[in-house]
Design a protein around this motif. Structure first.
Motif, short mmCIF file in Angstrom:
data_model
loop_
_atom_site.label_atom_id
_atom_site.label_comp_id
_atom_site.label_asym_id
_atom_site.label_seq_id
_atom_site.Cartn_x
_atom_site.Cartn_y
_atom_site.Cartn_z
N GLY A 160 0.83 -1.19 0.00
CA GLY A 160 0.00 0.00 0.00
C GLY A 160 0.86 1.24 0.00
N PRO A 161 0.27 2.40 0.21
CA PRO A 161 1.05 3.65 0.24
C PRO A 161 2.17 3.59 1.25
N ILE A 162 3.30 4.14 0.87
CA ILE A 162 4.49 4.04 1.72
C ILE A 162 4.69 5.31 2.52
N PHE A 163 4.87 5.16 3.81
CA PHE A 163 5.35 6.27 4.63
C PHE A 163 6.25 5.67 5.69
N ILE A 164 7.46 6.15 5.77
CA ILE A 164 8.43 5.56 6.68
C ILE A 164 8.22 6.10 8.08
N ASN A 165 8.02 5.22 9.03
CA ASN A 165 7.85 5.63 10.42
C ASN A 165 9.19 5.57 11.12
N ALA A 166 9.75 6.73 11.35
CA ALA A 166 11.05 6.80 12.00
C ALA A 166 10.92 7.12 13.47
N PRO A 196 12.56 10.68 6.51
CA PRO A 196 12.00 9.45 7.09
C PRO A 196 12.43 8.20 6.34
N VAL A 197 13.03 8.36 5.15
CA VAL A 197 13.56 7.21 4.42
C VAL A 197 14.67 6.53 5.24
N ALA A 198 15.30 7.28 6.11
CA ALA A 198 16.44 6.76 6.88
C ALA A 198 16.09 5.48 7.63
N ALA A 199 14.90 5.43 8.22
CA ALA A 199 14.53 4.25 9.01
C ALA A 199 14.47 3.00 8.14
#
Length: 722
Positions: free
Chosen positions: A93-99, A708-711
């Motif tokens: 599904g839609p991507i959102f990185i949880n950091a 947030p891509v870092a996580a």
């Protein structure tokens, strides 16, 4: 996750925005980023022409299966092709990185009262009641000290910079005073834990609080338009509500009573000093003021600064209607009476300054704002504001000023006129400020964060005053920042106000532009159908006024909206129409943008070789017009395309070229993306040690820019090291 970045149009001081939406298309996850496309903006207020914007769409593909791609977009003026970041892993599904796991828990603490007196019993009870999973409600009229009690409790729970043991996931403090939208509170909760609120603030906040033990403070809940939506997601968090209405309490509530006479006298003497030495007279004053802490504070400050004995103040009070009123009416009437009495002692410019605070939001502000609005020196502004501080009408917790209470703010807004021309000057000040700080990027955004509420309040005040030109220019100045920082609800409100002003001012170009921007914002919020409605209205105006650039831009945006709905073929039809117009008017940047969109659309259809043909054409244009960012993006897309074809070595070469350009132009996000894509290619080439080194370099950049891509990268690195 959509990564957004803005670049200035240096010649005309207009701003470029990248906006995005996510949509699942069969088994493919697609991300759609939208680019501002310029058109000539007629400033009908003064007959001059400047550069304005219409946004053209771009479809940036994220494929499923082994590759979660996170898009990044670059542009100057109107053209950009997306530079994709390939992150391995199955995407459903839609991507959102949880950091959030890597961030410190939020710890939002309001300032404490200087003299906290007479609420010790209530404080002890509140601290006992504040437990995970429980909602606690404090009720009482304005000025009774609900927020002061709340602040004292928060500071006692968390005296240092560490979250309290009882609430290890932190404390969130949100006030609804003059910001009644529940959606804004939900957005704030989501962002505090690095969840993306765009498509649904409710769902994002719900996810943010899931399994957490935090304290959520909702101050002034009587102003909230949908308190239940926030309470329904609290889960195991504690909720502390302050309100003037019993009906806002989800469970039991506690009424905060007036201060006991002895404590009221103690508080008056603390504020009044030697002028309040006579306890008997002070008791009579406190009775007349109904034991209301805010009224006692104002009286004490008057005594202290005016050097008036309490007996003389009591004699004045007895001449007012307060003595004839019952307790409830006495509390209600006391604040306006005391403020009016204090204002009789200050200069006219000090009164004007207080009137301007009613235009601003209920937040701290700098003396520079008063300087700009009243056309006085900063020294003079500080003197005028200092008078108001002396009488307790303002406080000065640091170098900034703050109106004392929401009741004082309401009084200033309703009862004190703003000097002629001051509101227009205030709008111009914030227009210039917003433009300058937007050019500064991240460092400027932090300053805009502190002024955002004021800017929106000033725009609203200008709209009520029918200052249409000021509304429009302020809308242009801050719209990019709101989109880039994810303040979606506020961006919608800003653009709707700007649209109303444009229509009232018969400014057709702005009307079309604001409709287009509303379409893009709707798309960013996941409502592609609503986006299409806005774009259709904007397109009709563009055709009516003969704006071919605007026509092409709207066609491109409609293409991206249809792509978001899964109708890629129809999207291509709109991109083709946009391409015809851009070629007809010689808009090479627009042409390159259309070609990039076409390439991404065909990539989304699985026709990678045709996608490459379009990328190559876009690359030629980028190099021809010297658009290094566009060139880097095109190279990145080529790399992703060859990776899809299984030609990993060629993919690596393109990403390597993209890296050179990103470093040359100082594009840190592009640099991180290129490094990460190179690491994936190296991993596929069975070069794990080299892949890890490149990934570590990418991770360092992502952390530096707080991406947030870092996580996600960190997680993949951990897998590779095993």
């Amino acid at each position: 996750m959509l990564i957004l970045e803005r670049y200035p149009d240096w010649q005309q001081s207009q701003w470029i925005v990248a906006l995005g939406i996510f949509s699942s298309i069969t088994s493919t996850i697609a991300a759609y980023e939208f680019i501002i496309k310029r058109f000539i903006h007629q400033d009908e207020a003064d007959g001059k022409h400047g550069k304005s914007e219409i946004i053209n769409g771009q479809n940036l593909q994220i494929t499923g299966g082994q590759q979660d791609r996170i898009t990044q977009q670059d542009m100057r003026e109107q053209t950009v092709r997306g530079h994709q970041v390939n992150i391995a892993g199955d995407a459903k599904g839609p991507i959102f990185i949880n950091a959030a796991a890597k961030l410190s828990p939020p710890l939002q603490k309001p300032p404490r009262s200087q003299h906290f007196i007479g609420r010790e019993t209530e404080l002890a009870s509140l601290l006992k009641d504040l437990q995970p999973g429980r909602a606690v409600t404090i009720c009482g009229p304005g000025g009774m000290g609900k927020t002061a009690l709340t602040a004292q409790a928060i500071w006692q729970l968390a005296p240092s910079s560490d979250p309290p043991y009882r609430f290890p996931d932190g404390i969130i403090f949100h006030t609804f005073y003059h910001k009644p939208q529940a959606a804004l509170a939900l957005e704030a909760i989501a962002r505090a834990y690095c969840e993306d609120p765009r498509q649904s603030p409710f769902e994002a906040a719900k996810k943010a609080l899931a399994g957490r033990r935090a304290l959520i403070v909702l101050d002034g809940a009587e102003a909230c338009d949908d308190l239940q939506s926030i309470l329904s997601i609290a889960g195991s968090c504690a909720v502390l509500i302050t309100t003037r209405r019993h009906g806002d309490a989800p469970d039991d509530f506690s009424d905060l009573p007036p201060l006991p006479e002895d404590k009221a006298v103690e508080l008056l003497q603390a504020w009044g000093g030697s002028m309040a030495a006579d306890e008997r007279i002070c008791r009579s004053i406190c009775i007349l003021l109904g034991g209301l802490p805010l009224a006692i504070f104002l009286a004490g400050r008057y005594l202290s600064h005016r050097r008036q004995l309490a007996g003389d103040y009591l004699a004045w009070l007895k001449k007012t209607p307060l003595e004839a009123l019952d307790l409830g009416d006495r509390q209600h009437q006391s604040i306006p009476l005391l403020m009016e009495h204090s204002l009789e002692q200050v200069s006219d410019r000090a009164k004007a300054s207080l009137g301007l605070t009613g235009v601003l939001a209920f937040k701290p502000f700098e003396a520079e704002i008063i300087t700009a609005a009243l056309q006085i020196s900063e020294q003079e502004a500080n003197l005028e504001l200092g008078e108001l501080v002396d009488y307790g009408l303002l406080t000065r917790p640091d170098l900034r000023y703050q109106i004392t209470h929401t009741l004082a703010h309401t009084y200033a807004r309703a009862s004190l006129p703003v000097p002629s021309g001051a509101l227009a000057r205030l709008a111009q000040y914030y227009t210039d400020f917003s433009r300058e700080q937007t050019k500064n990027g991240l460092s400027g955004y932090s300053l805009l964060d502190s002024q955002r509420d004021h800017i929106l309040a000033v725009q609203s005040a200008c709209n009520k005053a029918e200052l249409w030109g000021e509304v429009r220019t302020l809308t242009w100045a801050i719209k990019d920042y709101l989109g880039l920082q994810g303040h979606w609800e506020e961006r919608v409100s800003l653009l709707q106000t700007g649209l109303q002003a444009a229509r009232s001012n018969k400014a057709s170009y702005d009307e079309a532009a604001f409709l287009n921007l509303l379409g893009l914002t709707s798309a960013a919020l996941g409502d592609a159908r609503k986006a299409i409605e806005y774009h259709e209205q904007s397109l009709a105006i563009a055709r009516e006024i003969g704006d071919r650039r605007g026509e092409g831009a709207n066609l491109g945006n409609m293409g991206s909206a249809y792509a978001a709905l899964g109708d890629t073929r129809k999207a291509i039809e709109y991109y083709e129409q946009a391409l015809v117009i851009d070629r007809e008017i010689g808009d090479r940047r627009g042409e390159g943008n259309d070609l990039g969109n076409m390439g991404l659309a065909y990539a989304n259809l699985g026709d990678t070789r045709k996608a490459i043909e379009y990328y190559e054409q876009a690359l030629v244009i980028d190099r021809e017009i010297g658009d290094r960012r566009g060139e880097g993006n095109a190279l990145g897309n080529m790399g992703m395309a060859y990776a899809n074809l299984g030609d990993t070595r060629k993919a690596f070469e393109y990403h390597e070229q993209a890296l050179v350009i990103s470093r040359e132009i100082g594009d840190r996000k592009g640099e991180g993306n290129a490094l990460w894509n190179m690491s994936l290619a190296l991993h596929n080439l069975d070069k794990p040690s080299e892949a890890i080194k490149k990934a570590e370099s990418a991770l360092l950049i992502y952390k530096q820019i707080e991406s947030p891509v870092a996580a996600r990268v960190e997680k993949k690195l951990a897998e590779w090291r095993m």
